[in-house]
Design an enzyme around this catalytic site. Structure first.
Site: not given
Ligand code: ACO
Length: 309
Positions: A96, A236, A266
């Site tokens: 990114c 980003h 993203n």
């Molecule tokens: N729909 C429903 N539930 C979901 C989904 C979904 N799409 N995805 C995850 N969940 C569930 C999980 O399974 C978990 O359930 P559990 O508690 O029963 O295990 C629950 O939701 C919470 O999961 P978390 O991972 O704690 O959710 P979080 O609030 O952290 O959000 C997210 C997840 C959106 C991925 C967030 O962590 C995030 O945005 N992280 C950063 C991503 C990013 O910036 N990536 C970098 C760049 S990418 C690149 O370089 C190509």
């Protein structure tokens, strides 16, 4: 692809995606459109806006983690397709942060006199490396490309400073385990998702906020500015909660932070040029404004740039 479309593919909901990420839809390129095809289109429009000729470009840098081929680079494909007879072309793999990394390399080459005029592109067909059976990642990513022409500035406008940093110790928080020379595809490869993006989302989240804030502070210090001098931060677009947490950490209001994540998701290296272009077209950038670009991605690698519009 809307959240409703994703509800039909994985166990998710529009409500979960919007609250946790801010994303409502993302663009998915057709099967016959590659990341280089998108790069060519973005490069064509950037060149047109710049008023420069193909002959005047002597450096092409493409940020991408989804090149058409492992060999050659997407930048060489853009060169061949568009015809830049005087350029050297190469890709950078900075996820990114790829576009900002490209800007930083172009700035150094141009400031040192090695090159005169660069075409910097961020392009990604993330749909080609997204596992549409994994709800943790498939709701996040989209396809896009953006580009800019960089040249020496005589009037103090343009890029004031750039800053890049990485830390490989967190490399498996955001990666694709299979398909490289360490674990090449074999005839019995199981297609178990290891050839697609794997991400430790909440770990990445916390580090992203801290490192992007550090990058902004460092790049502003190098430019002799403070956050009060900044008219707009163009971050980003990974997650609206990351963007909000970044704004809070920097102590800037969300009215000074650009966001278009709800339309595109993203788009990795394309995200910053796409957001900057939309901010420009919306009339948010005025001559003399100090604009901060900042990004963070797999590596882990992060960086920022300050430019005077
Ligand atoms: N729909 C429903 N539930 C979901 C989904 C979904 N799409 N995805 C995850 N969940 C569930 C999980 O399974 C978990 O359930 P559990 O508690 O029963 O295990 C629950 O939701 C919470 O999961 P978390 O991972 O704690 O959710 P979080 O609030 O952290 O959000 C997210 C997840 C959106 C991925 C967030 O962590 C995030 O945005 N992280 C950063 C991503 C990013 O910036 N990536 C970098 C760049 S990418 C690149 O370089 C190509």
């Amino acid at each position: 692809m809307t959240n409703a479309d994703l509800e039909k593919i994985v166990d998710t909901s529009d409500e979960w995606i919007v609250t946790r990420t801010g994303i409502r839809q993302r663009r998915i390129a057709q099967d016959d459109m590659s990341s280089a095809d998108m790069a060519v289109e973005a490069a064509r429009r950037a060149l047109e806006m710049s008023g420069r000729t193909h002959e005047e470009i002597d450096l092409i840098i493409t940020g991408t983690v989804t090149p058409d081929y492992r060999l050659p680079s997407n930048a060489c494909i853009v060169q061949e397709r568009m015809g830049f007879p005087n350029a050297v072309a190469f890709d950078v793999v900075a996820a990114c942060a790829g576009f900002i990394n490209g800007l930083s390399i172009a700035q150094s080459y141009i400031a040192s006199g090695v090159h005169k005029r660069a075409l910097v592109i961020g392009t990604e067909k993330l749909s080609s490396i997204t596992n549409y059976e994994d709800r943790n990642t498939c709701v996040l990513f989209g396809d896009a490309a953006g580009a800019a022409v960089i040249e020496p500035s005589e009037n103090g406008h343009g890029l004031l400073s750039t800053y890049m940093k990485s830390d490989g110790s967190m490399r498996d928080w955001l990666w694709m385990p299979t398909g490289g020379s360490r674990t090449p595809y074999s005839a019995d490869f199981a297609f178990d998702g290891t050839d697609k993006i794997q991400m430790a989302g909440s770990d990445v989240f916390k580090v992203a906020v801290k490192k992007m804030a550090d990058a902004v502070q460092n790049v502003l210090r190098d430019a002799g500015l403070t956050v009060d001098d900044v008219s707009l931060v163009v971050p980003h677009q990974a997650n609206i909660r990351i963007i909000e947490a970044l704004a809070k950490r920097l102590r800037v209001g969300m009215d000074k932070v650009y966001q278009n994540i709800e339309k595109y998701g993203n788009t990795s290296a394309a995200s910053v040029p796409l957001a900057l272009d939309e901010a420009n077209r919306e009339g948010l950038l005025k001559p003399g404004d100090n604009i901060v670009l900042v990004a963070f991605g797999g590596g882990l690698i992060w960086g920022a740039a300050v430019l005077k519009w």
